[in-house]
Design a protein around this motif. Structure first.
Motif, short mmCIF file in Angstrom:
data_model
loop_
_atom_site.label_atom_id
_atom_site.label_comp_id
_atom_site.label_asym_id
_atom_site.label_seq_id
_atom_site.Cartn_x
_atom_site.Cartn_y
_atom_site.Cartn_z
N PHE A 158 103.01 37.24 71.92
CA PHE A 158 102.00 37.88 71.96
C PHE A 158 100.92 37.48 71.29
CE2 PHE A 158 103.86 36.34 67.68
CZ PHE A 158 102.53 36.32 66.95
N SER A 159 101.06 35.98 71.44
CA SER A 159 99.72 35.44 70.74
C SER A 159 98.55 35.64 72.09
CB SER A 159 99.92 34.14 70.29
OG SER A 159 100.88 34.72 69.30
N TYR A 160 97.62 36.06 72.20
CA TYR A 160 96.93 35.88 73.45
C TYR A 160 95.80 37.68 73.32
CZ TYR A 160 98.94 39.13 77.07
OH TYR A 160 99.84 40.25 77.89
N LEU A 161 94.68 36.75 73.62
CA LEU A 161 93.51 37.66 74.32
C LEU A 161 94.03 39.08 75.72
CD1 LEU A 161 90.84 36.51 72.65
CD2 LEU A 161 92.27 37.72 71.55
N ARG A 162 94.80 40.17 75.44
CA ARG A 162 94.85 41.28 76.79
C ARG A 162 93.56 41.37 77.83
NH1 ARG A 162 98.46 39.55 72.84
NH2 ARG A 162 100.67 40.91 72.66
N THR A 163 92.63 41.04 76.70
CA THR A 163 90.80 41.34 77.54
C THR A 163 90.25 39.61 77.93
OG1 THR A 163 90.09 41.63 75.51
CG2 THR A 163 91.44 43.31 76.85
N GLY A 164 90.95 38.84 77.44
CA GLY A 164 90.19 37.78 77.46
C GLY A 164 89.08 37.82 76.88
N ILE A 165 88.45 38.67 76.14
CA ILE A 165 87.43 38.33 74.80
C ILE A 165 88.12 39.58 74.10
CG2 ILE A 165 84.94 39.70 74.65
CD1 ILE A 165 85.78 41.72 77.56
N GLY A 166 87.65 37.87 73.39
CA GLY A 166 87.32 38.27 71.36
C GLY A 166 86.65 38.48 70.81
N ILE A 167 86.94 38.92 69.44
CA ILE A 167 86.19 39.04 68.20
C ILE A 167 85.96 38.32 67.32
CG2 ILE A 167 85.73 40.67 66.61
CD1 ILE A 167 88.13 42.34 67.43
N LYS A 168 84.79 37.50 66.64
CA LYS A 168 84.17 36.88 65.64
C LYS A 168 83.49 38.16 64.97
CE LYS A 168 83.52 32.18 67.67
NZ LYS A 168 81.97 31.22 68.07
N LYS A 169 82.84 38.70 64.55
CA LYS A 169 82.62 39.67 63.76
C LYS A 169 83.10 39.52 62.45
CE LYS A 169 80.56 44.19 62.23
NZ LYS A 169 80.48 45.14 62.95
N TYR A 170 82.54 39.07 61.23
CA TYR A 170 83.28 38.46 60.23
C TYR A 170 83.84 37.31 59.73
CZ TYR A 170 84.38 43.86 59.22
OH TYR A 170 84.10 45.45 59.56
N TYR A 171 84.04 36.43 60.89
CA TYR A 171 84.40 35.08 60.53
C TYR A 171 82.69 34.55 60.30
CZ TYR A 171 84.09 30.33 62.88
OH TYR A 171 84.63 29.37 63.05
N HIS A 172 83.65 33.42 59.84
CA HIS A 172 82.45 32.54 59.01
C HIS A 172 82.37 31.71 59.46
CE1 HIS A 172 79.53 30.59 56.02
NE2 HIS A 172 79.03 31.05 56.02
N PRO A 173 81.12 30.49 59.94
CA PRO A 173 81.21 29.05 60.20
C PRO A 173 82.11 27.68 59.53
CG PRO A 173 78.84 29.93 60.45
CD PRO A 173 80.00 30.58 60.20
N ASP A 174 81.84 28.24 57.86
CA ASP A 174 82.88 27.40 57.36
C ASP A 174 84.62 27.73 57.15
OD1 ASP A 174 80.80 26.48 56.40
OD2 ASP A 174 80.59 27.23 54.37
N ASP A 175 84.50 29.42 58.25
CA ASP A 175 86.03 29.36 57.88
C ASP A 175 87.58 28.45 59.08
OD1 ASP A 175 85.48 31.44 56.40
OD2 ASP A 175 85.78 33.59 58.21
N TYR A 176 87.97 28.06 58.48
CA TYR A 176 89.04 27.28 59.01
C TYR A 176 90.52 28.06 58.39
CZ TYR A 176 89.96 24.15 55.29
OH TYR A 176 89.96 22.75 54.27
#
Length: 738
Positions: free
Chosen positions: A542-560
């Motif tokens: 299940f761990s793949y992007l079905r369209t090959g395009i992801g989302i970055k909204k809400y992600y902060h550059p410090d997040d890990y």
């Protein structure tokens, strides 16, 4: 956000002292006629019990806090986990429609089926049952009852000043009306219960209350919000302090009123096909079929243009409060925060030459949008945030909230779930840097002769890939946070020269995930591709992007993340339940529908003249476009109501991606029968890096469903509540009995 979190923001002193847990347990058993045993004696022996509670200042505050607490869980507007659910858990998949999807519940497994888990495909097909997703109904009516009891009894307390009692009444009135708003949006027209709550001396059958009409519910919300705005202390006009971040303000009251009235003015609830242009396959059957047992239609069959004027006036009331504006960030001159150096917007003779709010000369459009969502902007100091229910991270076992949105968007190689993605349709909807459409917009599925915001174009999509030399030459500064150390080469040129909101929101193949605070240096500034067999692309799981395009909204550059269940290294983010951009765009939308002038009373009772005034429409549109670094609409667009309507719909699709608005917008506009019946498209994710040109081919994604029928306008009502209330009618298309 769990109950303890919302109490933390409303009543921090009580939580810190650990006071009142016995009372909290007592209150947690209370429920309303929609959802529980009606024997009140086991909760309150006699009137003296109520008096003992409401004459005690601390218990009054705890009661009010408990009324707020039902805003959590399934009632969070922005909840990321589309696959969780069932009767006893939070289930809010409404961030996902034709724009973004969740991919980690493609089938039920373990005890998921029994608990009511629903996959994205089942959600999109309307294949869920009447037992699924009912927590919002139950919790909202619980909250309504709690607030009603509070309003009926708060005047017993003589320790509080009259000003404090009135302020607390306003808060309770707000939260009660807000629960009705959440119910109206999801279930459609609902029963409006007596202000004093249910009379338990009545026979069981006498407690049954029929559904009010959509207009009656919207008007009730509007009227109650005006009362609440007048009651809430003036110190809470539009600002909060850190200890009261979830407290409703006058602005929150008036904004909820404006949004509810805009929904009531929209085609679904306002004469439907008589307003605007709709394709031939859209019918008014939903209005004809949704009626009470006595034949009362719950959706209006007659169009009223004045409803748009009233909604516009309500939006203007919020704007006239003062204090609100769109969040904006200054120009970035260093790369220390992981952001690209400012990408100067396309030159505009007005916007390029003026400072905010009249132009973008002194702001960074990319950071202004990105930092609004990723935890950089403080909830206290954010002038755009009208209402939030606090930090929506929910880092517990239920895997809900904005933290989960980030976790499910992050790549597998960075310990993310890699399942929340974006459709090609959403990716195409973002503008180019100069405000034009991306070449090939909707090309693969567009129909010749179709007009509107979804018409697209027949141009060929861009081909080719960025090179190191181009990046280091500064040709595409929007792609890299450090042009020399981390050049974003080998990125498809379909992703260059796009508008700033694109780069703040879209995790395209070849984009960087900074993880600047990750102690593992090899994990920092990772350029992620989604090719098959590349570690983050298609795998037989299940761990793949079905369209090959992801989302970055809400992600902060410090997040890990240290592991897939680690949320401790994600920056805290506050849910944008209502923000000023929504009010501005709704104001322009409502004005656009007017053909004559109206005199409407403001919330203070003063006459307002409302008409389709282009200068006023620009007050709603220009701030959003300026913050996005885009040109204003042309005179041709402003002059043509149909063109302007299309532009506003597209603007909302971009501006509010991932905020739980698109799903409901499509329904209130009655665009869902068209837009949600279009097949989902994405990239050819089955290709490896050696066939990267083929990877970028846009194809149908057959394992993501697209379907809409009339029963999906509103969520079904549970069989339990239909049995409990003999006067309660089911929404059209759904079953009455088990």
């Amino acid at each position: 956000m769990n109950k303890s979190n919302i109490l933390r923001y409303i009543l921090p002193s009580f939580i810190e002292r650990g006071w009142g847990m016995g009372l909290l347990l007592l209150l947690s058993g209370l429920c309303f006629t929609a959802c529980a045993d009606l024997d009140s004696d086991k909760y309150f022996g006699d009137r003296k019990t109520l008096e003992s509670v409401f004459t005690d200042r601390e218990q009054v505050d705890m009661w009010l806090a408990h009324a707020y607490s039902f805003l959590t869980g399934s009632n969070f507007e922005v909840c990321s986990k589309g696959g969780t659910g069932g009767e006893n858990s939070a289930w809010n998949p409404f961030c996902f429609a034709d724009d973004i999807y969740y991919g980690d519940r493609d089938y039920a497994y373990g005890d998921a089926k029994d608990r009511g888990y629903t996959s994205y495909n089942t959600f999109r097909e309307g294949g869920y049952t009447e037992a699924v997703g009912q927590s919002a109904w139950v919790r909202s009516y619980q909250g309504i009852y709690q607030a009603s009891i509070f309003l009926q009894n708060i005047d017993m307390n003589t320790d509080l000043s009259e000003e404090d009692r009135i302020d607390k009444k306003g808060q309770a009135r707000f939260v009660r009306a807000y629960y009705y708003w959440l119910l109206l949006r999801k279930f459609g027209p609902v029963p409006i219960m007596p202000d004093e709550g249910a009379d338990y001396t009545l026979e069981y059958d006498e407690l049954a209350t029929p559904r009010a009409t959509y207009e009656e519910v919207a008007n009730y919300i509007a009227d109650e919000m005006v009362k609440a705005a007048n009651e809430i202390s003036p110190r809470w006009t539009n600002k909060r302090d850190e200890a009261n971040i979830a407290r409703p303000t006058r602005g929150a009251c008036l904004a909820t009123r404006a949004i509810a009235l805009t929904y009531a003015a929209s085609p679904l609830a306002n004469g439907q096909l008589k307003n605007g242009k709709h394709p031939s396959n859209v019918t008014d059957d939903i209005a004809k079929n949704l009626k009470n047992f006595d034949g009362t239609y719950l959706l209006s069959l007659d169009y009223s243009e004045e409803k748009w004027a009233r909604a516009a006036a309500a939006c203007k009331d919020v704007m006239d409060l003062g204090g609100y504006e769109l969040y904006h960030a200054g120009i970035n001159t260093v790369e220390a925060d992981g952001a690209p150096l400012t990408v100067t917007p396309d030159y505009d003779p007005v916007f390029s030459e003026n400072n905010w709010p009249n132009g973008w000369k002194d702001i960074d459009p990319y950071l202004s949008y990105r930092n609004l969502f990723n935890g950089t902007a403080s909830a206290v100091d954010n002038p755009e945030l009208i209402f939030t229910r606090g930090s929506n991270m929910n880092m517990g076992d239920n895997d809900n909230g904005l933290g989960a949105m980030v976790a499910h968007s992050m790549p597998v190689s960075l310990n993310g779930w890699n399942t929340h993605g974006m459709t090609q349709k959403m990716c195409d909807t973002y503008y180019m840097k100069d405000g034009s459409d991306v070449p090939g917009m909707y090309r693969e599925w567009r129909q010749e002769g179709v007009e509107g915001y979804d018409a697209g174009n027949s141009l060929e999509r861009e081909t080719g890939w960025t090179t190191r030399a181009e990046i280091q030459n500064g040709d595409y500064p929007e792609l890299s946070q450090n042009l020399r150390r981390f050049p974003a080469m080998n990125v498809s040129k379909q992703y260059v020269n796009r508008e700033p909101r694109f780069y703040a929101s879209v995790a395209f193949s070849g984009s960087y995930w900074e993880q600047l605070r990750n102690p593992t240096s090899t994990q920092r500034n990772a350029q992620i591709f989604y090719y098959r067999s590349g570690g983050n692309g298609y795998i037989n799981a299940f761990s793949y992007l079905r369209t090959g395009i992801g989302i970055k909204k809400y992600y902060h550059p410090d997040d890990y993340r240290d592991a897939q269940h680690d949320y401790s290294h994600l920056r805290e983010k506050f849910e944008p339940a209502m923000r000023y951009a929504d009010i501005l765009l709704m104001y322009a939308e409502c004005l656009n529908e007017l053909t004559k002038s109206y005199t409407i009373k403001s919330w203070k009772g003063q006459d307002m003249t409302i008409s389709r005034n282009i200068d006023e429409m620009k007050k709603g549109v220009q701030p959003v476009r300026i913050r996005a670094g885009l040109h204003d609409y042309t005179a041709e667009v402003y002059d043509n109501a149909n063109l302007f309507r299309d532009k506003i719909k597209r603007e909302r699709m971009i501006e509010f991606m991932g905020e739980g608005k698109r799903y409901f917008d499509l329904r209130r506009w009655m665009d869902a029968p068209v837009e949600e019946n279009k097949r989902v498209y994405g990239l050819n994710v089955f290709q490896t890096v050696s066939k990267r040109d083929e990877f970028m081919q846009v194809i149908p994604v057959y394992n993501l469903s697209a379907n809409f029928n009339d029963k999906m306008y509103f969520w079904p009502i549970s069989h339990t509540d239909l049995k409990r209330n003999k006067n309660l009618v089911q929404n059209p298309g759904w079953q009455y009995n088990d």
